[in-house]
Scaffold this motif. Structure first.
Motif, PDB file in Angstrom:
ATOM      1  N   THR A  64      -2.020  -2.156   1.720  1.00 42.38           N
ATOM      2  CA  THR A  64      -1.927  -1.403   0.456  1.00 42.38           C
ATOM      3  C   THR A  64      -1.010  -2.184  -0.485  1.00 42.38           C
ATOM      4  OG1 THR A  64       0.067  -0.212   1.125  1.00 42.38           O
ATOM      5  CG2 THR A  64      -2.038   0.785   1.734  1.00 42.38           C
ATOM      6  N   ASN A  65      -0.701  -1.644  -1.636  1.00 43.24           N
ATOM      7  CA  ASN A  65       0.358  -2.244  -2.453  1.00 43.24           C
ATOM      8  C   ASN A  65       1.291  -1.172  -2.994  1.00 43.24           C
ATOM      9  OD1 ASN A  65      -2.214  -2.073  -4.377  1.00 43.24           O
ATOM     10  ND2 ASN A  65      -0.401  -1.862  -5.664  1.00 43.24           N
ATOM     11  N   LYS A  66       2.568  -1.593  -3.107  1.00 46.56           N
ATOM     12  CA  LYS A  66       3.538  -0.702  -3.754  1.00 46.56           C
ATOM     13  C   LYS A  66       3.131  -0.589  -5.213  1.00 46.56           C
ATOM     14  CE  LYS A  66       6.620  -4.577  -4.507  1.00 46.56           C
ATOM     15  NZ  LYS A  66       7.669  -5.368  -3.930  1.00 46.56           N
ATOM     16  N   ASN A  67       3.452   0.522  -5.838  1.00 47.52           N
ATOM     17  CA  ASN A  67       2.986   0.717  -7.208  1.00 47.52           C
ATOM     18  C   ASN A  67       3.962   1.556  -8.019  1.00 47.52           C
ATOM     19  OD1 ASN A  67      -0.062   0.020  -8.105  1.00 47.52           O
ATOM     20  ND2 ASN A  67       0.848   1.510  -9.503  1.00 47.52           N
ATOM     21  N   LEU A  68       4.155   1.137  -9.276  1.00 49.05           N
ATOM     22  CA  LEU A  68       4.934   1.948 -10.213  1.00 49.05           C
ATOM     23  C   LEU A  68       4.198   3.258 -10.453  1.00 49.05           C
ATOM     24  CD1 LEU A  68       5.936  -0.299 -13.249  1.00 49.05           C
ATOM     25  CD2 LEU A  68       7.488   0.791 -11.636  1.00 49.05           C
ATOM     26  N   LEU A  69       4.950   4.345 -10.483  1.00 49.95           N
ATOM     27  CA  LEU A  69       4.375   5.637 -10.858  1.00 49.95           C
ATOM     28  C   LEU A  69       5.146   6.143 -12.074  1.00 49.95           C
ATOM     29  CD1 LEU A  69       3.955   7.339  -7.354  1.00 49.95           C
ATOM     30  CD2 LEU A  69       2.286   6.006  -8.656  1.00 49.95           C
ATOM     31  N   PRO A  70       4.547   7.060 -12.849  1.00 53.53           N
ATOM     32  CA  PRO A  70       5.264   7.567 -14.014  1.00 53.53           C
ATOM     33  C   PRO A  70       6.662   8.056 -13.624  1.00 53.53           C
ATOM     34  CG  PRO A  70       3.020   8.347 -14.049  1.00 53.53           C
ATOM     35  CD  PRO A  70       3.196   7.626 -12.743  1.00 53.53           C
ATOM     36  N   GLY A  71       7.640   7.646 -14.398  1.00 51.57           N
ATOM     37  CA  GLY A  71       9.027   8.030 -14.106  1.00 51.57           C
ATOM     38  C   GLY A  71       9.796   6.947 -13.370  1.00 51.57           C
ATOM     39  N   ASP A  72       9.089   6.011 -12.725  1.00 51.96           N
ATOM     40  CA  ASP A  72       9.777   4.913 -12.024  1.00 51.96           C
ATOM     41  C   ASP A  72      10.427   3.980 -13.036  1.00 51.96           C
ATOM     42  OD1 ASP A  72       9.023   5.797  -9.566  1.00 51.96           O
ATOM     43  OD2 ASP A  72       7.411   4.351  -9.276  1.00 51.96           O
ATOM     44  N   THR A  73      11.538   3.396 -12.620  1.00 55.00           N
ATOM     45  CA  THR A  73      12.204   2.468 -13.542  1.00 55.00           C
ATOM     46  C   THR A  73      12.234   1.036 -13.011  1.00 55.00           C
ATOM     47  OG1 THR A  73      14.273   3.223 -12.562  1.00 55.00           O
ATOM     48  CG2 THR A  73      13.676   4.167 -14.712  1.00 55.00           C
ATOM     49  N   SER A  74      12.077   0.850 -11.689  1.00 63.41           N
ATOM     50  CA  SER A  74      12.152  -0.500 -11.137  1.00 63.41           C
ATOM     51  C   SER A  74      10.784  -0.938 -10.605  1.00 63.41           C
ATOM     52  CB  SER A  74      13.179  -0.534  -9.999  1.00 63.41           C
ATOM     53  OG  SER A  74      12.979  -1.678  -9.203  1.00 63.41           O
ATOM     54  N   SER A  75      10.243  -2.035 -11.161  1.00 59.29           N
ATOM     55  CA  SER A  75       8.938  -2.485 -10.665  1.00 59.29           C
ATOM     56  C   SER A  75       9.076  -3.126  -9.288  1.00 59.29           C
ATOM     57  CB  SER A  75       8.285  -3.456 -11.650  1.00 59.29           C
ATOM     58  OG  SER A  75       9.150  -4.530 -11.882  1.00 59.29           O
TER      59      SER A  75
ATOM     60  N   ARG B 286      -9.395  -7.012  11.628  1.00 53.68           N
ATOM     61  CA  ARG B 286      -8.758  -5.934  12.409  1.00 53.68           C
ATOM     62  C   ARG B 286      -8.025  -4.937  11.517  1.00 53.68           C
ATOM     63  NH1 ARG B 286      -7.234  -6.729  17.628  1.00 53.68           N
ATOM     64  NH2 ARG B 286      -5.115  -5.974  17.252  1.00 53.68           N
ATOM     65  N   SER B 287      -8.151  -5.106  10.185  1.00 52.15           N
ATOM     66  CA  SER B 287      -7.343  -4.297   9.265  1.00 52.15           C
ATOM     67  C   SER B 287      -8.171  -3.248   8.532  1.00 52.15           C
ATOM     68  CB  SER B 287      -6.691  -5.201   8.211  1.00 52.15           C
ATOM     69  OG  SER B 287      -5.842  -6.113   8.825  1.00 52.15           O
ATOM     70  N   ILE B 288      -7.454  -2.315   7.930  1.00 57.81           N
ATOM     71  CA  ILE B 288      -8.065  -1.368   6.987  1.00 57.81           C
ATOM     72  C   ILE B 288      -7.523  -1.742   5.612  1.00 57.81           C
ATOM     73  CG2 ILE B 288      -8.286   1.063   6.314  1.00 57.81           C
ATOM     74  CD1 ILE B 288      -9.410   0.772   9.047  1.00 57.81           C
ATOM     75  N   PRO B 289      -8.276  -2.523   4.812  1.00 57.61           N
ATOM     76  CA  PRO B 289      -7.783  -2.907   3.489  1.00 57.61           C
ATOM     77  C   PRO B 289      -8.020  -1.771   2.486  1.00 57.61           C
ATOM     78  CG  PRO B 289      -9.349  -4.522   4.391  1.00 57.61           C
ATOM     79  CD  PRO B 289      -9.508  -3.251   5.152  1.00 57.61           C
ATOM     80  N   LEU B 290      -6.924  -1.318   1.897  1.00 50.59           N
ATOM     81  CA  LEU B 290      -7.000  -0.210   0.931  1.00 50.59           C
ATOM     82  C   LEU B 290      -6.461  -0.631  -0.440  1.00 50.59           C
ATOM     83  CD1 LEU B 290      -5.738   2.786   3.157  1.00 50.59           C
ATOM     84  CD2 LEU B 290      -8.096   2.364   2.424  1.00 50.59           C
ATOM     85  N   ILE B 291      -6.580  -1.904  -0.773  1.00 52.44           N
ATOM     86  CA  ILE B 291      -6.149  -2.356  -2.096  1.00 52.44           C
ATOM     87  C   ILE B 291      -7.245  -1.965  -3.095  1.00 52.44           C
ATOM     88  CG2 ILE B 291      -5.555  -4.353  -3.534  1.00 52.44           C
ATOM     89  CD1 ILE B 291      -3.482  -4.234  -1.412  1.00 52.44           C
ATOM     90  N   ALA B 292      -6.851  -1.221  -4.136  1.00 54.07           N
ATOM     91  CA  ALA B 292      -7.845  -0.666  -5.063  1.00 54.07           C
ATOM     92  C   ALA B 292      -8.574  -1.749  -5.855  1.00 54.07           C
ATOM     93  CB  ALA B 292      -7.163   0.306  -6.018  1.00 54.07           C
ATOM     94  N   SER B 293      -7.982  -2.933  -5.952  1.00 52.05           N
ATOM     95  CA  SER B 293      -8.580  -3.990  -6.787  1.00 52.05           C
ATOM     96  C   SER B 293      -9.367  -5.014  -5.972  1.00 52.05           C
ATOM     97  CB  SER B 293      -7.476  -4.701  -7.573  1.00 52.05           C
ATOM     98  OG  SER B 293      -6.441  -5.092  -6.702  1.00 52.05           O
ATOM     99  N   GLU B 294      -9.543  -4.766  -4.681  1.00 49.56           N
ATOM    100  CA  GLU B 294     -10.233  -5.770  -3.852  1.00 49.56           C
ATOM    101  C   GLU B 294     -11.573  -5.246  -3.346  1.00 49.56           C
ATOM    102  OE1 GLU B 294      -6.242  -8.036  -2.173  1.00 49.56           O
ATOM    103  OE2 GLU B 294      -7.430  -6.847  -0.782  1.00 49.56           O
ATOM    104  N   ASN B 295     -12.423  -6.206  -2.970  1.00 51.91           N
ATOM    105  CA  ASN B 295     -13.712  -5.840  -2.407  1.00 51.91           C
ATOM    106  C   ASN B 295     -14.290  -7.029  -1.652  1.00 51.91           C
ATOM    107  OD1 ASN B 295     -16.021  -4.245  -1.855  1.00 51.91           O
ATOM    108  ND2 ASN B 295     -15.874  -3.292  -3.863  1.00 51.91           N
TER     109      ASN B 295
END
Ligand code: DSN
Length: 429
Positions: A340-351, A21-30
């Protein structure tokens, strides 16, 4: 104890029902194709096969050898590689093998920083730390979301690394391997590409071609844009006999004892399917990522790299600080059935509290979704994160959107409508 068995099976069923029933948008899954998936429960799972085909420590490996030889041949063909090894059981294990083969403890090894999108293998608490190598960080260009070539040239000339890793877990654009190849040659570094995320795009001819651009070795997992089993792979081109030997012996006995024969067999099937369908699949996956990115951008989301068309891969990155931050947003999306997953982006300091979410289109493309579904997904993001709609009501629309997509595309069993790819069937204990 049968109660425990029932509890496990029940949890897996609930998981499967939820993902249906979901829309999986995890970039590392298939999702694994039917012909590949059935091999995961074959007798190959129960056996040992240390060594290489034709030279095993255990008896009984004749058919394993046949399959492994075929798997190696398919891998070499798909990637235009003269060397392949399919014994690493995961991408991280493959990374460890490369580190063991080409760097000694204390050696400098080039890589990107985690905050710029590198995989945890590059961290002190990951594979780099296990091999005790010294990371030499490339300079990053956050506007272009890639390595800054000029600054990195100077860094490499100064540090003279033995090995240079190109690879990311937030992989939006091809990396400048070709541009940096001359300096790698000058300092005598082995060029190493971690293709885990983009393996299927490379094989489909839709990304970059690291083995022709200046890398001699590729490591990867095999279950992301290459929709295979959870497994690892090593590929090489232009390695001399001594380096091939070091890589092989790093794969076994360095980082594996037995390799996983059932997943290796499934990988052979996935490679064969990718030879047939990979170009079309990779191209549709990238198209979907770009459409999703554009549709989110038009609805006020801060999708990274708008001036560069957002992405040239299966992945897009969205800075969601205005919507509450990566953790809060990914949880709210999950409550609505968008994974989805939360993700560090450039400039972020807390993982733990990063500013972004990472979205990927490998799985939605695999079930046959296209541009109109990508726009619909962006509308659901907007409803949930900008218009204040409750997750439970959005979840109904997510399930509705997913309902028609019940078969896998880009594989030989396409059209076997009865095949339920999330299902677990069988007797109760
Ligand atoms: N951690 C995986 C990812 O999601 O990118 C890669 O191993």
């Amino acid at each position: 104890m049968a109660g425990a068995v029932r509890a496990v099976r029940d949890a897996v069923r609930r998981h499967s029902a939820r993902f249906e029933r979901s829309i999986p948008l995890i970039a590392s899954e298939n999702l694994l194709s039917p012909y590949a998936k059935e091999l995961l429960v074959s007798d190959f799972h129960s056996r040992y096969a240390e060594g290489v085909p034709g030279d095993r420590y255990y008896e009984g490996n004749e058919q394993v050898d046949e399959v492994e030889n075929l798997c190696l041949e398919l891998a070499r063909r798909l990637f235009g590689a003269s060397f392949a090894d399919v014994r690493p059981i995961s991408g991280t294990v493959a990374n460890l093998a490369v580190l063991k083969a080409f760097a000694d403890p204390g050696d400098p090894v080039g890589t990107c920083r985690l905050a710029d999108g590198a995989h945890i293998s590059s961290a002190g608490f990951g594979a780099f730390g296990l091999r005790s190598v010294k990371p030499v960080y490339y300079a990053w260009d956050p506007a272009r979301m890639t390595i800054d070539v000029e600054k990195t040239r100077a860094i490499l000339k100064e540090a003279r690394p033995k090995l240079c890793l190109f690879g990311l877990s937030l992989f939006l654009f091809p990396l400048p391997v070709k541009e940096l190849a001359p300096v790698l040659e000058e300092v005598g570094a082995v060029g190493w590409y971690d293709a885990a995320h983009v393996l299927g795009l490379i094989a489909g001819g839709q990304f970059q071609d690291p083995l022709r651009e200046g890398c001699q070795v590729i490591s990867a997992s095999t279950h992301k844009t290459l929709p295979g089993p959870q497994h690892g792979i090593l590929l090489g081109e232009g390695l001399d006999a001594e380096r091939e030997k070091r890589l092989r012996s790093a794969a076994f006995p360095g980082v594996t004892s037995n390799h996983h024969l059932h997943t290796m067999a499934a990988l052979a099937v996935s490679l064969a399917e990718h030879l047939a369908f990979g170009a079309a699949y990779a191209s549709a996956t990238i198209d979907n990522a770009r459409v999703l990115a554009q549709a989110l951008h038009e609805r006020g989301f801060d999708v990274l790299a708008p001036d560069l068309g957002f992405t040239r891969s299966h992945t897009l990155a969205v800075r969601v600080t205005a919507e509450g931050g990566g953790e809060q947003v990914s949880r709210r999306l999950s409550a609505a059935g968008i994974i989805t997953n939360k993700n560090l982006l450039p400039g972020d300091t807390s993982s733990k509290h990063p500013g972004g979410v990472r979205l990927g289109t490998p799985e939605v493309t695999r079930v046959g979704m296209g541009p109109s579904e990508m726009v619909r997904i962006a509308e659901l993001f907007d409803a949930l994160l900008h218009k204040g709609r409750a997750p439970a009501t959005v979840a109904e629309e997510v399930a509705e959107l997913k309902r028609p997509f019940t078969t896998l595309k880009y594989c030989f069993a396409e059209g076997e409508a009865a095949y339920r790819f999330y299902d677990l069937v069988g007797r109760e204990p």
